[in-house]
Design a protein around this motif. Structure first.
Motif, PDB file in Angstrom:
ATOM      1  N   VAL A  79      58.022  35.377  74.567  1.00  0.00           N
ATOM      2  CA  VAL A  79      58.326  35.951  73.267  1.00  0.00           C
ATOM      3  C   VAL A  79      58.890  35.024  72.197  1.00  0.00           C
ATOM      4  N   ILE A  80      59.943  34.178  72.710  1.00  0.00           N
ATOM      5  CA  ILE A  80      60.375  33.187  71.675  1.00  0.00           C
ATOM      6  C   ILE A  80      59.604  32.206  71.350  1.00  0.00           C
ATOM      7  N   GLY A  89      46.511  33.652  64.004  1.00  0.00           N
ATOM      8  CA  GLY A  89      46.979  35.046  64.276  1.00  0.00           C
ATOM      9  C   GLY A  89      46.699  35.548  65.476  1.00  0.00           C
ATOM     10  N   GLU A  90      45.687  34.862  66.278  1.00  0.00           N
ATOM     11  CA  GLU A  90      45.016  35.289  67.635  1.00  0.00           C
ATOM     12  C   GLU A  90      45.719  34.700  68.569  1.00  0.00           C
ATOM     13  N   GLY A  91      45.866  35.309  69.891  1.00  0.00           N
ATOM     14  CA  GLY A  91      46.494  34.726  70.992  1.00  0.00           C
ATOM     15  C   GLY A  91      45.841  34.757  72.247  1.00  0.00           C
ATOM     16  N   GLY A  92      46.393  34.506  73.435  1.00  0.00           N
ATOM     17  CA  GLY A  92      45.496  34.582  74.646  1.00  0.00           C
ATOM     18  C   GLY A  92      45.168  33.094  75.100  1.00  0.00           C
ATOM     19  N   VAL A  93      44.862  33.037  76.264  1.00  0.00           N
ATOM     20  CA  VAL A  93      44.453  31.660  76.898  1.00  0.00           C
ATOM     21  C   VAL A  93      43.512  31.003  76.353  1.00  0.00           C
ATOM     22  N   MET A  94      42.279  31.913  75.942  1.00  0.00           N
ATOM     23  CA  MET A  94      41.172  31.024  75.587  1.00  0.00           C
ATOM     24  C   MET A  94      41.363  30.676  73.900  1.00  0.00           C
ATOM     25  N   ALA A  95      42.267  31.526  73.026  1.00  0.00           N
ATOM     26  CA  ALA A  95      42.546  31.131  72.000  1.00  0.00           C
ATOM     27  C   ALA A  95      43.489  29.910  72.010  1.00  0.00           C
ATOM     28  N   LEU A  96      44.514  29.958  72.808  1.00  0.00           N
ATOM     29  CA  LEU A  96      45.439  28.607  73.107  1.00  0.00           C
ATOM     30  C   LEU A  96      44.587  27.444  73.338  1.00  0.00           C
ATOM     31  N   SER A  97      43.704  27.456  74.218  1.00  0.00           N
ATOM     32  CA  SER A  97      42.671  26.495  74.699  1.00  0.00           C
ATOM     33  C   SER A  97      42.105  25.929  73.340  1.00  0.00           C
ATOM     34  N   ALA A  98      41.686  26.563  72.413  1.00  0.00           N
ATOM     35  CA  ALA A  98      40.950  26.206  71.432  1.00  0.00           C
ATOM     36  C   ALA A  98      42.005  25.677  70.421  1.00  0.00           C
ATOM     37  N   LEU A  99      43.036  26.028  70.178  1.00  0.00           N
ATOM     38  CA  LEU A  99      44.083  25.423  69.395  1.00  0.00           C
ATOM     39  C   LEU A  99      44.679  24.106  69.931  1.00  0.00           C
ATOM     40  N   ALA A 100      44.788  24.023  71.449  1.00  0.00           N
ATOM     41  CA  ALA A 100      45.212  22.931  71.935  1.00  0.00           C
ATOM     42  C   ALA A 100      43.925  21.773  71.961  1.00  0.00           C
ATOM     43  N   TYR A 244      51.355  37.548  74.540  1.00  0.00           N
ATOM     44  CA  TYR A 244      50.553  36.694  73.741  1.00  0.00           C
ATOM     45  C   TYR A 244      49.293  37.131  73.387  1.00  0.00           C
ATOM     46  N   ALA A 245      48.413  37.711  74.290  1.00  0.00           N
ATOM     47  CA  ALA A 245      46.977  37.967  74.149  1.00  0.00           C
ATOM     48  C   ALA A 245      46.855  39.021  73.007  1.00  0.00           C
ATOM     49  N   ASP A 246      47.926  40.041  72.780  1.00  0.00           N
ATOM     50  CA  ASP A 246      47.794  41.233  71.767  1.00  0.00           C
ATOM     51  C   ASP A 246      48.473  40.705  70.453  1.00  0.00           C
ATOM     52  N   MET A 247      48.856  39.416  70.260  1.00  0.00           N
ATOM     53  CA  MET A 247      49.557  39.121  68.988  1.00  0.00           C
ATOM     54  C   MET A 247      48.852  39.235  67.815  1.00  0.00           C
TER      55      MET A 247
END
Length: 634
Positions: A79-80, A89-100, A244-247
């Protein structure tokens, strides 16, 4: 990772009724999984064969572990901190992977590790997507065993009826039942809190478990099972990834406010209330959730529990749809039929193949395990594996994107990694107790995704070997012009500097070229969406040849005709009746060429043959498309 029934909303909302509405929506969509964990967590701890005694020290030690796990893993980590790692604005493991992956630009080895971590997390999520509906609905229906004698044999059939019905209604969309998600889940958490207060009032001693010393003493006094018990307490954390996925649907603030204002207090009260019930009557450990409720509230709680578990299952199923669409756009999964179930909300989609595959998996799990207690032995491996991958990806983001100082980044990352590794290690023994199912499913999906990605790259490389450079081709057209016909021909190609094979075949067989020839390349970005001013690039080469590059985000549905309307060049006319789209359909032949193992080549050939073609995927008009086939050895 879930998608549920909410569409994308503004992330910064004023303090008004709209902010309250977002909080209620977040409760309904984001917290269904973790909110139904009290149905089975403490039951698994005490009757799951871990050797924990239902006495004073055992109860307070376990409650302290659960309480501080919720504080550290969910409140602090997710949460923090994790919610701040948003990919536009998007979250989830795939979105995080793209960001990283973007953050690691220029570091090829690190980028490869980031991709692998993201794929492992995504693959494990699908295993979780099958277990969550099965264990949640089973645990809710099992309340009937407490209310009535002799109904044990009806639990599995009733659970199957509820679950199969849930999958059957997916094609109709979740808009109508989605309206009820928020209010029902708010009622659920209020009921959890009320049960907790009722239980705690009978034995307030359990409130001492908020002291972390009880968790520490539990490890000291139970050296043999101290770590192993984390394999059961992690059940209280299932669903943390959904936050995170629903952010992208609700924004960080409504999700965080809902957690701290309602969900966390309700969960803590309920767990403590169940612990108090066990202290009063150790026999209640067989089902402390329902045995905490007074007799008159038992049947209403079974009904409310069933509704809550259906909502939790719906969120996970929709999350699988959303993750699949992201994976398709990023090129890791073959193209599938994607149906939009709402004309207003972009997030409401239905993927038939994923839906039926999940249904088969869920039905097999219910028939194979037959109870939530047995299924709990398989639960946790996929969840903790995904959490561990998220931590690894967050380490890259904190280091390269946020650029935290090392004296702060290293201790924080190592602490998160230590806790997640402990939880993952505690769940590894479950692999031989039934937990092999999500692991095998995850391995299979990982192989599928990497095979598809590698196969597509090999296919492009093989086609490039015989490709003709575009400047040379245009020069030959200028010196020996063929017959030109009216209209615009659009040739889809992955290369921006070579002539598409479909163009060469058309010229060879038909001996004509259109007045305007557009070589079109579609690029899928690592960002969720692409603004209209960045949608397309156009270059004119002369002789009626144009290069157009269209950019789409991984949360967008690529619609080529619609996008081409934005291409305002006087020389180009994309009117429907003057535009013809030429596609190339490749048939892959496995060979001894250096590439992949023969069995992977055969798997890729099968996937390519059964994948949705470019025609539907790019929303091309059926009566304006010509497909030209070619065989390619890889």
């Amino acid at each position: 990772m879930s998608d549920a029934s909410a569409g994308t909303v503004e992330h910064e909302q004023p303090h008004s009724s709209s902010a309250i509405g977002l909080m209620v929506g977040a409760v309904g969509v984001c917290y269904g999984d973790i909110g139904t964990s009290p149905l089975y967590t403490l039951k698994e701890v005490f009757i799951g064969g871990y050797g924990v005694q239902a006495n004073h020290d055992g109860v307070l030690g376990v409650l302290s572990l659960i309480f501080w796990s919720l504080i550290w893993v969910v409140s602090i980590k997710y949460v923090i901190f994790v919610l701040r790692a948003d990919n536009q604005g998007e979250g989830g493991v795939m979105a995080l992977s793209a960001l990283a992956r973007r953050a690691a630009t220029g570091r090829r080895r690190l980028q490869a590790m980031v991709v692998i971590a993201g794929l492992i997390g995504a693959a494990l999520f699908y295993g979780d997507s099958m277990i969550t509906p099965a264990i949640s609905v089973l645990s809710a229906i099992e309340g009937l065993e407490i209310a009535f004698d002799g109904l044990e044999h009806w639990v599995v059939p009733l659970s199957l009826i509820v679950l199969v019905g849930l999958f059957l209604i997916q094609k109709h969309g979740t808009a109508r039942i989605g309206i009820l998600f928020g209010p029902v889940m708010v009622a659920w958490f209020l009921a959890l809190a009320a049960l907790g207060v009722y239980g705690v009032s009978r034995e307030p001693e359990v409130l001492k478990a908020m002291n972390p010393a009880w968790a520490f003493n539990f490890f000291v006094s139970h050296p043999g099972i101290g770590v192993a018990i984390l394999g059961a307490t992690v059940l209280a954390l299932t669903g943390a990834e959904a936050l995170y996925a629903d952010m992208g649907h609700f924004g960080r603030k409504p999700i965080a406010r809902a957690w701290f204002a309602l969900v966390l207090p309700a969960l803590v009260l309920n767990y403590f209330g169940q612990g108090a019930t066990i202290l009063v009557n150790p026999e209640a450990a067989r089902n402390p959730f329902y045995l905490t409720a007074p007799g008159w509230a038992l049947l209403p709680m079974v009904a409310l529990s069933t509704a809550a578990t259906v909502i939790a299952s719906q969120a996970v199923i929709s999350g699988a749809f959303s993750l699949t669409r992201q994976a398709i756009q990023l090129g890791y999964v073959p193209r599938m039929s994607i149906q939009h179930t709402s004309s207003h909300e972009q997030g409401q989609i239905y993927i038939p193949m994923v839906n039926w595959a999940l249904m088969v998996g869920v039905v097999l799990l219910v028939l194979g395990f037959e109870s939530s207690a047995a299924l709990a032995s398989a639960y946790g491996v996929a969840v903790t594996g995904t959490m561990l991958m998220t931590t690894l990806l967050m380490g890259v983001v904190v280091w390269l994107l946020w650029k935290w100082p090392l004296w702060l980044a290293i201790p924080f990352f190592l602490t998160m990694l230590f806790v997640d590794t402990l939880f993952f290690a505690a769940n590894l023994p479950k692999v031989v107790q039934g937990g092999a199912f999500p692991v095998v499913a995850g391995i299979g999906l990982f192989i599928l995704m990497t095979t598809w990605k590698r196969g597509r790259q090999l296919l492009v490389d093989r086609l490039d070997e015989g490709s003709l450079p575009l400047p040379l081709f245009i020069s030959s057209i200028r010196s020996q012009p063929p017959h030109r016909v009216q209209g615009t021909a659009v040739f889809l190609t992955a290369r921006t500097d070579a002539v598409p094979h479909a163009l060469l075949h058309n010229l060879l067989h038909n001996q004509v070229l259109h007045e305007q020839v557009v070589l079109l390349t579609v690029v899928n970005e690592d960002s969720p969406r692409v603004t209209q001013d960045r949608r397309f690039e156009v270059d004119a080469y002369g002789e009626g040849f144009f290069r157009v590059v269209l950019h789409f985000g991984f949360m967008e549905d690529p619609d080529i005709p619609q996008a081409l309307k934005l291409c305002h060049l006087n020389e180009l006319d994309f009117s429907p009746m003057r535009t013809t789209y030429f596609l190339s359909r490749e048939t892959v032949i496995p060979s001894k060429l250096i590439g992949m193992a023969r069995w992977r080549e055969a798997l890729f050939a099968f996937l390519l043959k059964n994948a949705n073609g470019n025609l539907r995927y790019f929303n091309l008009p059926l009566n304006r498309v010509i497909e030209l086939g070619t065989q390619v050895e890889i």
